[in-house]
Scaffold this motif. Structure first.
Motif, mmCIF file in Angstrom:
data_model
loop_
_atom_site.group_PDB
_atom_site.id
_atom_site.type_symbol
_atom_site.label_atom_id
_atom_site.label_comp_id
_atom_site.label_asym_id
_atom_site.label_seq_id
_atom_site.Cartn_x
_atom_site.Cartn_y
_atom_site.Cartn_z
ATOM 1 N N PRO A 72 75.119 63.331 -42.882
ATOM 2 C CA PRO A 72 74.416 62.197 -43.452
ATOM 3 C C PRO A 72 73.957 61.147 -42.061
ATOM 4 C CG PRO A 72 76.177 62.580 -44.819
ATOM 5 C CD PRO A 72 76.453 63.421 -43.825
ATOM 6 N N GLU A 73 74.975 61.056 -41.263
ATOM 7 C CA GLU A 73 74.905 59.966 -40.158
ATOM 8 C C GLU A 73 73.653 60.808 -39.380
ATOM 9 O OE1 GLU A 73 78.324 62.340 -39.110
ATOM 10 O OE2 GLU A 73 77.796 61.296 -40.857
ATOM 11 N N VAL A 74 73.448 62.076 -39.070
ATOM 12 C CA VAL A 74 72.681 62.633 -38.273
ATOM 13 C C VAL A 74 71.135 62.662 -38.889
ATOM 14 C CG1 VAL A 74 72.100 64.742 -36.778
ATOM 15 C CG2 VAL A 74 74.374 63.735 -37.075
ATOM 16 N N GLY A 75 71.129 62.936 -40.185
ATOM 17 C CA GLY A 75 69.801 63.081 -40.859
ATOM 18 C C GLY A 75 68.763 62.123 -40.465
ATOM 19 N N ASP A 76 69.406 61.015 -40.681
ATOM 20 C CA ASP A 76 68.396 59.886 -40.402
ATOM 21 C C ASP A 76 67.594 59.782 -39.018
ATOM 22 O OD1 ASP A 76 68.321 58.970 -43.208
ATOM 23 O OD2 ASP A 76 69.790 57.207 -42.676
ATOM 24 N N ARG A 77 68.535 60.076 -38.041
ATOM 25 C CA ARG A 77 67.830 60.216 -36.597
ATOM 26 C C ARG A 77 66.921 61.363 -36.561
ATOM 27 N NH1 ARG A 77 73.680 59.449 -35.078
ATOM 28 N NH2 ARG A 77 73.499 61.548 -34.576
ATOM 29 N N VAL A 78 67.297 62.349 -37.133
ATOM 30 C CA VAL A 78 66.436 63.549 -37.164
ATOM 31 C C VAL A 78 64.934 63.271 -37.669
ATOM 32 C CG1 VAL A 78 65.862 65.859 -37.949
ATOM 33 C CG2 VAL A 78 68.271 65.399 -36.996
ATOM 34 N N LEU A 79 65.104 62.459 -38.890
ATOM 35 C CA LEU A 79 63.818 62.260 -39.765
ATOM 36 C C LEU A 79 63.027 61.221 -38.572
ATOM 37 C CD1 LEU A 79 65.121 62.112 -43.144
ATOM 38 C CD2 LEU A 79 63.352 63.674 -42.225
ATOM 39 N N ARG A 80 63.875 60.097 -38.030
ATOM 40 C CA ARG A 80 63.146 59.052 -37.301
ATOM 41 C C ARG A 80 62.448 59.738 -36.008
ATOM 42 N NH1 ARG A 80 67.636 55.991 -38.610
ATOM 43 N NH2 ARG A 80 67.087 54.571 -40.085
ATOM 44 N N ALA A 81 63.169 60.788 -35.487
ATOM 45 C CA ALA A 81 62.567 61.633 -34.185
ATOM 46 C C ALA A 81 61.573 62.362 -34.581
ATOM 47 C CB ALA A 81 63.649 62.345 -33.699
ATOM 48 N N MET A 82 61.251 62.841 -35.690
ATOM 49 C CA MET A 82 60.186 63.864 -36.236
ATOM 50 C C MET A 82 59.160 62.613 -36.595
ATOM 51 S SD MET A 82 62.071 66.356 -38.947
ATOM 52 C CE MET A 82 60.588 67.289 -39.492
ATOM 53 N N ALA A 83 59.266 61.698 -37.164
ATOM 54 C CA ALA A 83 58.291 60.650 -37.455
ATOM 55 C C ALA A 83 57.548 60.260 -36.177
ATOM 56 C CB ALA A 83 58.909 59.412 -38.217
ATOM 57 N N ARG A 84 58.267 59.980 -35.278
ATOM 58 C CA ARG A 84 57.896 59.755 -33.692
ATOM 59 C C ARG A 84 57.008 60.675 -33.089
ATOM 60 N NH1 ARG A 84 62.860 57.267 -33.079
ATOM 61 N NH2 ARG A 84 63.605 58.990 -31.855
ATOM 62 N N ARG A 85 57.542 61.956 -33.288
ATOM 63 C CA ARG A 85 56.603 63.119 -32.824
ATOM 64 C C ARG A 85 55.528 63.640 -33.676
ATOM 65 N NH1 ARG A 85 61.943 65.628 -32.410
ATOM 66 N NH2 ARG A 85 61.229 67.298 -33.585
ATOM 67 N N ALA A 86 55.297 63.072 -34.823
ATOM 68 C CA ALA A 86 54.391 63.561 -35.719
ATOM 69 C C ALA A 86 53.181 63.519 -35.028
ATOM 70 C CB ALA A 86 54.242 62.860 -37.063
ATOM 71 N N PRO A 87 52.245 64.815 -34.966
ATOM 72 C CA PRO A 87 50.976 64.703 -34.217
ATOM 73 C C PRO A 87 49.847 63.664 -35.165
ATOM 74 C CG PRO A 87 50.967 66.837 -35.735
ATOM 75 C CD PRO A 87 52.383 65.896 -35.697
ATOM 76 N N ALA A 88 48.680 63.166 -34.137
ATOM 77 C CA ALA A 88 47.970 62.178 -34.893
ATOM 78 C C ALA A 88 47.125 63.068 -35.735
ATOM 79 C CB ALA A 88 47.293 61.553 -33.686
ATOM 80 N N ASP A 89 46.713 64.163 -35.557
ATOM 81 C CA ASP A 89 45.838 64.923 -36.226
ATOM 82 C C ASP A 89 46.565 65.967 -37.029
ATOM 83 O OD1 ASP A 89 43.727 66.558 -37.482
ATOM 84 O OD2 ASP A 89 43.158 67.511 -35.811
#
Length: 174
Positions: A72-89
């Motif tokens: 649980p404590e790692v899941g949110d960090r993973v999601l935040r990192a994915m959100a930052r890396r999401a492509p613009a297109d």
């Protein structure tokens, strides 16, 4: 027996199952780099105004995957990192054309190596490129056929109803 009560704005159970199936189809097309299947399914969803239902189910699937893969404590960090890396297109599907080796497929078919053909098809993320390369190879071979051979081949295919014997088990669409 568990009795559930349906809320006024809640989807009926059958609609939820249908939305799950559509979400899975969309995810498979994206995962396998099949832009045509992805676009087709997305167009259907938009035409039917089912975006909210499918988006909700895709979010649920992603949340379940994160919950099962990470503490649980790692899941949110993973999601935040994915959100930052999401492509613009986000309209395109990532396609790996390098895995589509049509030359090896043609050689395996010519040698009658059924296991090799099945392995090539199964290991190709998007069979659209593999079959496209196979079609290009066949088109390049057609002028080399002796006169009359093409007519015999097409007549045989028509007798079989368009199905060729020993066709490898290919993934349909995805």
């Amino acid at each position: 027996m568990v009795v559930t009560e349906e809320l006024a704005d809640e989807l009926p159970a059958e609609a939820v199952e249908e939305a799950k199936a559509r979400a899975a189809t969309l995810l498979l097309a994206f995962r396998h780099g099949n832009q045509l299947a992805f676009d087709h399914e997305l167009d259907l969803l938009i035409a039917e105004h089912a975006e909210r239902e499918v988006t909700t189910l895709l979010t649920w699937i992603a949340a379940e995957a994160v919950r099962k893969a990470y503490a649980p404590e790692v899941g949110d960090r993973v999601l935040r990192a994915m959100a930052r890396r999401a492509p613009a297109d986000t309209g395109a599907v990532a396609v790996d054309e390098e895995t589509a080796d049509a030359a090896r497929l043609i050689e395996a078919v010519a040698a009658g190596e059924v296991a090799e053909v099945r392995g090539l098809v199964a290991s190709t993320a998007d069979t659209t490129f593999l079959l496209g390369g196979l079609l290009q190879g066949v088109a390049m071979m057609l002028p080399l056929l002796p006169e009359g051979e093409l007519a015999e081949i097409t007549a045989e295919l028509r007798r079989r109803g368009g199905v060729v014997a020993q066709v490898p088990e290919a993934r349909a669409g995805v």
